[in-house]
Design a protein around this motif. Structure first.
Motif, mmCIF file in Angstrom:
data_model
loop_
_atom_site.group_PDB
_atom_site.id
_atom_site.type_symbol
_atom_site.label_atom_id
_atom_site.label_comp_id
_atom_site.label_asym_id
_atom_site.label_seq_id
_atom_site.Cartn_x
_atom_site.Cartn_y
_atom_site.Cartn_z
ATOM 1 N N PRO A 74 16.840 8.621 0.450
ATOM 2 C CA PRO A 74 15.417 8.298 0.613
ATOM 3 C C PRO A 74 15.086 6.830 0.304
ATOM 4 C CG PRO A 74 15.688 10.365 -0.565
ATOM 5 C CD PRO A 74 17.052 9.731 -0.482
ATOM 6 N N SER A 75 13.998 6.420 0.899
ATOM 7 C CA SER A 75 13.420 5.100 0.664
ATOM 8 C C SER A 75 11.919 5.325 0.485
ATOM 9 C CB SER A 75 13.719 4.181 1.857
ATOM 10 O OG SER A 75 13.194 2.891 1.654
ATOM 11 N N THR A 76 11.137 4.303 0.664
ATOM 12 C CA THR A 76 9.683 4.482 0.738
ATOM 13 C C THR A 76 9.198 3.829 2.027
ATOM 14 O OG1 THR A 76 8.912 2.443 -0.337
ATOM 15 C CG2 THR A 76 9.545 4.272 -1.781
ATOM 16 N N MET A 77 8.074 4.296 2.522
ATOM 17 C CA MET A 77 7.525 3.700 3.739
ATOM 18 C C MET A 77 7.227 2.220 3.502
ATOM 19 S SD MET A 77 6.796 4.238 6.875
ATOM 20 C CE MET A 77 6.557 5.997 7.139
ATOM 21 N N GLY A 78 6.785 1.910 2.306
ATOM 22 C CA GLY A 78 6.508 0.511 1.987
ATOM 23 C C GLY A 78 7.745 -0.350 2.066
ATOM 24 N N LYS A 79 8.873 0.153 1.550
ATOM 25 C CA LYS A 79 10.120 -0.615 1.578
ATOM 26 C C LYS A 79 10.607 -0.815 3.009
ATOM 27 C CE LYS A 79 14.144 -2.410 0.480
ATOM 28 N NZ LYS A 79 14.992 -1.991 1.598
ATOM 29 N N GLU A 80 10.450 0.206 3.863
ATOM 30 C CA GLU A 80 10.891 0.069 5.251
ATOM 31 C C GLU A 80 10.035 -0.944 6.002
ATOM 32 O OE1 GLU A 80 13.884 1.445 6.089
ATOM 33 O OE2 GLU A 80 13.642 1.742 3.937
ATOM 34 N N ILE A 81 8.756 -0.984 5.701
ATOM 35 C CA ILE A 81 7.881 -2.001 6.308
ATOM 36 C C ILE A 81 8.205 -3.375 5.741
ATOM 37 C CG2 ILE A 81 5.478 -2.781 6.485
ATOM 38 C CD1 ILE A 81 4.662 0.172 6.683
ATOM 39 N N GLN A 119 0.816 -1.210 0.000
ATOM 40 C CA GLN A 119 0.000 0.000 0.000
ATOM 41 C C GLN A 119 0.853 1.266 0.000
ATOM 42 O OE1 GLN A 119 -3.141 -0.149 2.910
ATOM 43 N NE2 GLN A 119 -3.457 2.061 2.906
ATOM 44 N N TYR A 120 1.992 1.223 0.680
ATOM 45 C CA TYR A 120 2.837 2.415 0.811
ATOM 46 C C TYR A 120 4.119 2.313 -0.017
ATOM 47 C CZ TYR A 120 -0.175 3.027 4.915
ATOM 48 O OH TYR A 120 -1.250 3.151 5.761
ATOM 49 N N LYS A 121 4.094 1.505 -1.063
ATOM 50 C CA LYS A 121 5.319 1.287 -1.839
ATOM 51 C C LYS A 121 5.792 2.553 -2.539
ATOM 52 C CE LYS A 121 3.106 -0.415 -6.098
ATOM 53 N NZ LYS A 121 2.999 -1.565 -7.026
ATOM 54 N N ILE A 164 -1.591 -1.005 14.653
ATOM 55 C CA ILE A 164 -1.325 -0.872 13.216
ATOM 56 C C ILE A 164 -2.623 -0.658 12.432
ATOM 57 C CG2 ILE A 164 -1.439 -3.318 12.541
ATOM 58 C CD1 ILE A 164 1.155 -2.786 10.911
ATOM 59 N N LYS A 165 -3.722 -1.153 12.985
ATOM 60 C CA LYS A 165 -5.014 -0.971 12.318
ATOM 61 C C LYS A 165 -5.505 0.470 12.410
ATOM 62 C CE LYS A 165 -6.384 -5.768 13.166
ATOM 63 N NZ LYS A 165 -7.266 -6.668 13.967
ATOM 64 N N LYS A 166 -4.912 1.263 13.309
ATOM 65 C CA LYS A 166 -5.334 2.657 13.495
ATOM 66 C C LYS A 166 -4.518 3.637 12.669
ATOM 67 C CE LYS A 166 -6.537 1.871 18.379
ATOM 68 N NZ LYS A 166 -6.176 2.245 19.768
ATOM 69 N N LEU A 167 -3.503 3.152 11.943
ATOM 70 C CA LEU A 167 -2.577 4.048 11.254
ATOM 71 C C LEU A 167 -3.116 4.515 9.898
ATOM 72 C CD1 LEU A 167 0.878 2.330 11.878
ATOM 73 C CD2 LEU A 167 -0.174 4.200 13.166
ATOM 74 N N LYS A 168 -2.843 5.765 9.598
ATOM 75 C CA LYS A 168 -3.166 6.330 8.287
ATOM 76 C C LYS A 168 -1.990 7.208 7.871
ATOM 77 C CE LYS A 168 -6.740 8.869 5.783
ATOM 78 N NZ LYS A 168 -8.030 9.615 5.902
ATOM 79 N N ILE A 169 -1.417 6.921 6.716
ATOM 80 C CA ILE A 169 -0.199 7.634 6.316
ATOM 81 C C ILE A 169 -0.486 9.096 5.977
ATOM 82 C CG2 ILE A 169 -0.274 7.194 3.820
ATOM 83 C CD1 ILE A 169 2.803 6.333 4.304
ATOM 84 N N HIS A 170 0.479 9.943 6.283
ATOM 85 C CA HIS A 170 0.367 11.389 6.069
ATOM 86 C C HIS A 170 1.398 11.787 5.007
ATOM 87 C CE1 HIS A 170 0.153 15.619 8.122
ATOM 88 N NE2 HIS A 170 -0.461 15.579 6.975
#
Length: 457
Positions: A177-184, A160-162, A364-370
């Motif tokens: 830089p990276s992406t949030m998806g890659k770090e997850i 989802q955050y790739k 983790i179910k409460k998270l929404k990316i900004h």
């Protein structure tokens, strides 16, 4: 004082009652008695099937049904009966044997085999198998499913955050830089390795008498191959037979399992701390739940308490498991009793892990990316492109490439104009200049997106 959720000493049976109820039917004292009763009954049924020990013609299907129903209909009342015997004789497994003999006394047909209850066994023959079955059930029914759920969420968010570009931080300083998806994805990959490893660890058990040599069995029936009988019995329970032990199964496999779980927990602690930091940086917003309160005095707060709770309970779990890993494989001579009280706390160690897993999943179910905050931080840090620029300069053999970019960027706030002016003055082909100018902190992502796509197929 009556035992309730409010009067329990341990938060496992109090505050976190709901989170740990899945383990209660495995590790409670009642459940432990039932697992041991199962082993006693299965061993008796194994003996009954051996014609060279018991005249099986005297055993009918109704007799087997009677024996099976002792386990099937085992109640709290039965458990209290056993514990009352234990208070008198001060031996837990012998109390179970006496309970079974009491049950058999109610059947005139079965009284002739009552002395074959617990035949030839040392207590550890019963206990080690019971614990093995308890551990096996806890892994299959609770731990691995929770791991699978956690890993599935990480995979989902990695995908989802790739494309959500992220300013990396090495040594706490802005970095490539990276992406949030890659770090997850990094955490997904690490946890998945432990998941597969845990599934492969063999759960061992032994059944060979007081010091591991079948002495009593051979004394009574010297012509029977008790070593083979032991193997048949253990493997019939879908456990791995340990042929070489002292009085106890040495618990090495428990140390291996807890080593794997501890490592998974450490990876999850790492994840919890990273997410906590990203929330602090406003990279993630937490979904507000109207009826919840974040602070008793500061109304605005939505605290990352689920990740904090998870981290704390993982630490408790690991502390217990690390002690068990160090202690359980060690026993004086053919056996000492120092493992007994430790083994009784297996469920405690796993309970703290389960509490932590449930907390992390809630969080983790409460998270929404900004995404706008992610981009804001990237746009403040054009200096991270110095890596790309000096590497292209090296490609064209420009001397002191690194040093030139160091002079331009180190410890300084620079922007897009500064970077583009520097690129314009480089002695490299115009096509390379344009390519470098097209790079921004938000698109300087290397193969991060491709890696996610490849590893989540």
């Amino acid at each position: 004082m009556c035992l309730t959720l409010l009067t329990a000493i341990s938060p496992i049976d109090g505050r976190y009652f709901e989170s740990t109820k899945s383990l209660r039917c495995i590790f409670s004292e009642f459940s432990f008695l039932k697992y041991r009763l199962k082993v006693e009954i299965l061993w008796l049924k194994k003996i009954i099937k051996m014609d060279n020990i018991i005249n099986t013609e005297k055993i009918q299907k109704t007799d087997i049904l009677f024996i099976d129903n002792i386990l099937k209909n085992f109640t709290i009342k039965d458990a209290i009966y056993i514990k009352n015997i234990e208070k008198k004789i001060n031996h837990d497994v012998k109390s179970l044997e006496y309970f079974l003999k009491y049950k058999f006394s109610k059947s005139k047909r079965l009284s002739f085999i009552s002395e074959f209850i617990h035949f030839g066994c040392t207590s550890e023959d019963i206990n080690n198998i019971a614990y093995a079955l308890m551990i096996k059930d806890s892994l299959n029914q609770v731990i691995l499913p929770l791991w699978s759920e956690i890993i599935s969420f990480l995979k989902k968010y990695a995908i989802q955050y790739k494309n959500s570009a992220l300013l990396s931080m090495t040594h706490g300083q802005p970095a490539t830089p990276s992406t949030m998806g890659k770090e997850i994805l990094n955490f997904y990959y690490r946890m998945q390795r432990q998941f597969f490893k845990l599934k492969k660890i063999e759960i061992l058990a032994k059944f060979n008498g007081t010091t591991g040599n079948y002495n009593a069995y051979v004394a009574a029936y010297p012509d029977i191959n008790w070593h083979a009988i032991s193997q048949e019995f253990i493997t019939s329970l879908n456990l791995i037979w340990n042929p070489c032990t002292t009085q106890i199964e040495p618990h090495d496999y428990i140390a291996e399992i807890f080593g794997c779980i501890s490592l998974f927990n450490n990876i999850l602690i790492d994840f919890n701390r990273d997410i906590w930091g990203y929330i602090s940086l406003n990279y993630f917003k937490q979904i507000s739940i109207d009826h919840e309160i974040g602070s008793s005095v500061m109304p605005h707060k939505i605290n990352p308490i689920d990740f904090e709770n998870s981290e704390g309970n993982l630490g408790l779990s690991n502390a217990l498991m690390n002690h068990m890993r160090n202690k359980l494989p060690i026993s004086r001579w053919q056996r000492d009793l120092s493992d007994s009280t430790v083994l009784r706390n297996l469920g405690v160690a796993l309970s703290y892990s389960v509490i932590a897993y449930c907390s992390m999943l809630r969080g983790i179910k409460k998270l929404k990316i900004h995404n706008s905050q992610l981009l804001k931080n990237l746009n403040k840090n054009w200096s991270v492109l110095s890596e790309a620029i000096q590497t292209v300069m090296r490609k064209y053999n420009i001397k002191n490439s690194y040093e030139q970019l160091k002079k331009l960027t180190r410890g300084k706030e620079i922007n897009q104009i500064d970077i583009h002016n520097f690129i314009s003055n480089l002695n490299i082909p115009e096509i390379e200049k344009q390519r470098l100018k097209n790079i921004t902190p938000a698109n300087y992502l290397g193969l991060s997106v491709q890696i996610i796509e490849e590893e989540t197929k």
